[in-house]
Design a protein around this motif. Structure first.
Motif, PDB file in Angstrom:
ATOM      1  N   ARG A   1     -82.621 -21.559  15.675  1.00  0.00           N
ATOM      2  CA  ARG A   1     -81.349 -22.255  15.666  1.00  0.00           C
ATOM      3  C   ARG A   1     -81.376 -23.259  14.516  1.00  0.00           C
ATOM      4  NH1 ARG A   1     -80.236 -26.983  18.947  1.00  0.00           N
ATOM      5  NH2 ARG A   1     -78.040 -27.404  18.660  1.00  0.00           N
ATOM      6  N   VAL A   2     -80.355 -23.222  13.708  1.00  0.00           N
ATOM      7  CA  VAL A   2     -80.236 -24.207  12.639  1.00  0.00           C
ATOM      8  C   VAL A   2     -79.383 -25.339  13.167  1.00  0.00           C
ATOM      9  CG1 VAL A   2     -79.444 -24.645  10.303  1.00  0.00           C
ATOM     10  CG2 VAL A   2     -80.411 -22.438  10.872  1.00  0.00           C
ATOM     11  N   SER A   3     -80.017 -26.460  13.413  1.00  0.00           N
ATOM     12  CA  SER A   3     -79.266 -27.548  14.039  1.00  0.00           C
ATOM     13  C   SER A   3     -78.653 -28.430  12.958  1.00  0.00           C
ATOM     14  CB  SER A   3     -80.196 -28.367  14.917  1.00  0.00           C
ATOM     15  OG  SER A   3     -81.287 -28.811  14.156  1.00  0.00           O
ATOM     16  N   GLY A   4     -78.105 -29.524  13.352  1.00  0.00           N
ATOM     17  CA  GLY A   4     -77.559 -30.448  12.369  1.00  0.00           C
ATOM     18  C   GLY A   4     -76.099 -30.722  12.611  1.00  0.00           C
ATOM     19  N   ASN A   5     -75.266 -29.725  12.304  1.00  0.00           N
ATOM     20  CA  ASN A   5     -73.835 -29.999  12.345  1.00  0.00           C
ATOM     21  C   ASN A   5     -73.189 -29.629  13.665  1.00  0.00           C
ATOM     22  OD1 ASN A   5     -73.764 -27.156  12.136  1.00  0.00           O
ATOM     23  ND2 ASN A   5     -73.982 -27.392   9.926  1.00  0.00           N
TER      24      ASN A   5
END
Lengths: 106, 154
Positions: free
Chosen positions: B123-127
């Motif tokens: 999972r690319v988190s952040g936004n």
């Protein structure tokens, strides 16, 4: 340097076994990219900026792994695995690891 | 006012997201047909016929995100539980796209098979806050290249 994610390499024989080598890198995205990505999040689809970023990071992790293998005198890394983990919001760690070996032609 | 904004975002997400997905699936199907000849298997080691091939690590990755409409849908789905079909198609698209990119790379090396194919999803988190913003799918494996065709692309 031969890199493979199989345990054996066709036509080659393992002469020496050096154990595990690894390379990792922690990458974070810069604010501009993050902003563009959050806009893209509205309509969905591929986030090309992130794809490239992670691809570069993986290349870098592999490079670190191979230089470690070179340093101990291996000529191949077999059984390579990748692993990715999100360590905090906006940063992820990319890890590449494998077994350093010396291969001979059969 | 805020309600109007959310409604507009939902409609935009629905229309564009659906269009993008349809287009993506069409592209995926076309390329899958073109790469049908390139064998991709998750088997750990190749059969004897591949004993005199060169090997090379190949990989393909893609980061895909859901649209606003689908993430709202998934959030509502979370209340009652069950199958979240909004995310299923996202992961399906990601996986197939990643495999195709890996096959593309293998084709460039002149390979005729990819063995020990593995998937890796993160999972690319952040936004995204607490929801699922975007996911990265990586497909990797060992391409087996016939010796006489070595360096055909390089």
């Amino acid at each position: 340097m031969l890199i493979s994610n199989m345990e054996i390499v066709p036509g080659k024989r393992v002469r020496e076994h050096f154990g595990i080598v690894q390379g990792s890198t922690v990458q974070s995205k810069h604010v501009g990219r993050d902003f563009m990505a959050s806009l893209k999040n509205l309509v969905g689809g591929e986030l090309t900026g992130y794809t490239e970023l992670l691809e570069d990071a993986r290349e870098y992790a592999l490079e670190r792994m191979t230089s470690q293998a070179e340093a101990i005198g291996a000529n191949a890394v077999v059984n390579v695995r990748f692993s990715t983990s999100a360590i905090s919001a906006g940063a992820s760690e990319i890890l590449a690891y494998g077994t350093a070996v010396v291969l001979d032609d059969m | 006012m805020e309600l109007i904004l959310i409604l507009v975002l939902l409609v935009v997400g629905f229309v564009f997201g659906r269009l993008a997905e349809k287009r993506h699936y069409r592209r995926i199907r076309r390329r899958e047909l073109a790469y049908r000849g390139l064998v991709v298997v998750p088997a750990r080691s190749p059969p004897r016929e591949y004993l005199h091939h060169d090997s090379e690590l190949v990989r393909g990755n893609v980061v895909v995100s859901v649209d606003y409409f689908k993430s709202t849908l998934a959030m509502l789905r979370n209340l009652v539980g069950g199958r979240v079909s909004a995310y299923e198609s996202l992961l399906d698209r990601g996986r197939r796209e990643a495999v195709l990119r890996m096959q593309e790379q293998a084709r460039q090396f002149g390979a005729d098979a990819v063995f020990n194919m593995r998937f890796e999803t993160s999972r690319v988190s952040g936004n995204a806050g607490s929801g699922l913003g975007s996911i990265e799918v990586l497909a990797y494996g060992t391409a087996l290249i016939p010796k006489d065709r070595e360096g055909a692309a390089s």
